[in-house]
Design a protein around this motif. Structure first.
Motif, mmCIF file in Angstrom:
data_model
loop_
_atom_site.group_PDB
_atom_site.id
_atom_site.type_symbol
_atom_site.label_atom_id
_atom_site.label_comp_id
_atom_site.label_asym_id
_atom_site.label_seq_id
_atom_site.Cartn_x
_atom_site.Cartn_y
_atom_site.Cartn_z
ATOM 1 N N SER A 127 0.835 -1.191 0.000
ATOM 2 C CA SER A 127 0.000 0.000 0.000
ATOM 3 C C SER A 127 0.870 1.242 0.000
ATOM 4 O O SER A 127 2.038 1.206 0.390
ATOM 5 N N ILE A 172 -3.916 3.994 -0.194
ATOM 6 C CA ILE A 172 -4.480 3.127 -1.216
ATOM 7 C C ILE A 172 -3.743 1.792 -1.189
ATOM 8 O O ILE A 172 -2.514 1.757 -1.096
ATOM 9 N N SER A 213 -6.136 -4.384 -4.000
ATOM 10 C CA SER A 213 -7.599 -4.305 -3.912
ATOM 11 C C SER A 213 -8.152 -2.983 -4.376
ATOM 12 O O SER A 213 -9.336 -2.883 -4.699
ATOM 13 N N ARG A 254 -8.547 -0.553 -2.406
ATOM 14 C CA ARG A 254 -9.185 0.088 -1.263
ATOM 15 C C ARG A 254 -8.518 1.425 -0.972
ATOM 16 O O ARG A 254 -7.300 1.553 -1.049
ATOM 17 N N THR A 255 -9.344 2.399 -0.618
ATOM 18 C CA THR A 255 -8.832 3.705 -0.223
ATOM 19 C C THR A 255 -9.455 4.128 1.093
ATOM 20 O O THR A 255 -10.623 3.824 1.356
ATOM 21 N N TYR A 256 -8.668 4.810 1.897
ATOM 22 C CA TYR A 256 -9.141 5.349 3.162
ATOM 23 C C TYR A 256 -8.636 6.776 3.295
ATOM 24 O O TYR A 256 -7.571 7.110 2.773
ATOM 25 N N ASP A 281 -0.003 -5.702 4.429
ATOM 26 C CA ASP A 281 -1.381 -5.249 4.554
ATOM 27 C C ASP A 281 -1.611 -4.741 5.972
ATOM 28 O O ASP A 281 -0.795 -4.958 6.871
ATOM 29 N N TYR A 337 -7.810 -0.827 8.793
ATOM 30 C CA TYR A 337 -8.158 0.587 8.649
ATOM 31 C C TYR A 337 -7.349 1.425 9.634
ATOM 32 O O TYR A 337 -6.889 2.529 9.309
#
Length: 127
Positions: free
Chosen positions: A33, A51, A55, A57-59, A102, A105
């Motif tokens: 990430s 990011i 996957s 995925r973003t936060y 990984d 959150y």
């Protein structure tokens, strides 16, 4: 090793936009990430957005959630941060970071999760 180089910072008026870029080189396949952090004068470095490459995925931290967008280009090993509606409180040095593993959150918002850091790019928002 992974090298990260940020660009795109500068001076902008309140309400303006900037797009930051972070180009990664070296053992980029080891990155899981990538994230943006920022550090204002006299303050601790804080998480902005992350990011996950595999996957997508973003936060985001709450203060930028509606205004900033993080995205990535796998082919170019580059991550971007589009910043809109900039405010004086967004003034800071923005750092790019990469993690080899990984996370949750919560852990992805922590500095200690990241293995590589760029030198930073200054963003100044004038009022």
């Amino acid at each position: 090793q992974v090298q990260l180089v940020e660009s795109g910072g500068g001076l902008v008026q309140t309400g303006g936009s900037l797009r930051l870029s972070c180009a990664a080189s070296g053992r980029t396949f080891s990155m899981y990430s990538m994230a943006w952090f920022r550090q204002a004068p006299g303050k601790e470095r804080e998480y902005v957005a992350v990011i996950a490459w595999s996957s997508g995925r973003t936060y985001y931290t709450d203060s930028v959630k509606v205004r900033f967008t993080i995205s990535g280009d796998n082919a170019k090993n580059t991550v971007y941060l589009q910043m809109n509606s900039l405010q004086p409180e967004d003034t800071a040095v923005y750092y790019c970071a990469a993690a080899k593993r990984d996370g949750t959150y919560y852990s992805l918002a922590e500095l200690k999760t990241y293995d590589y850091w760029g030198q930073g790019t200054q963003v100044t928002v004038s009022s």
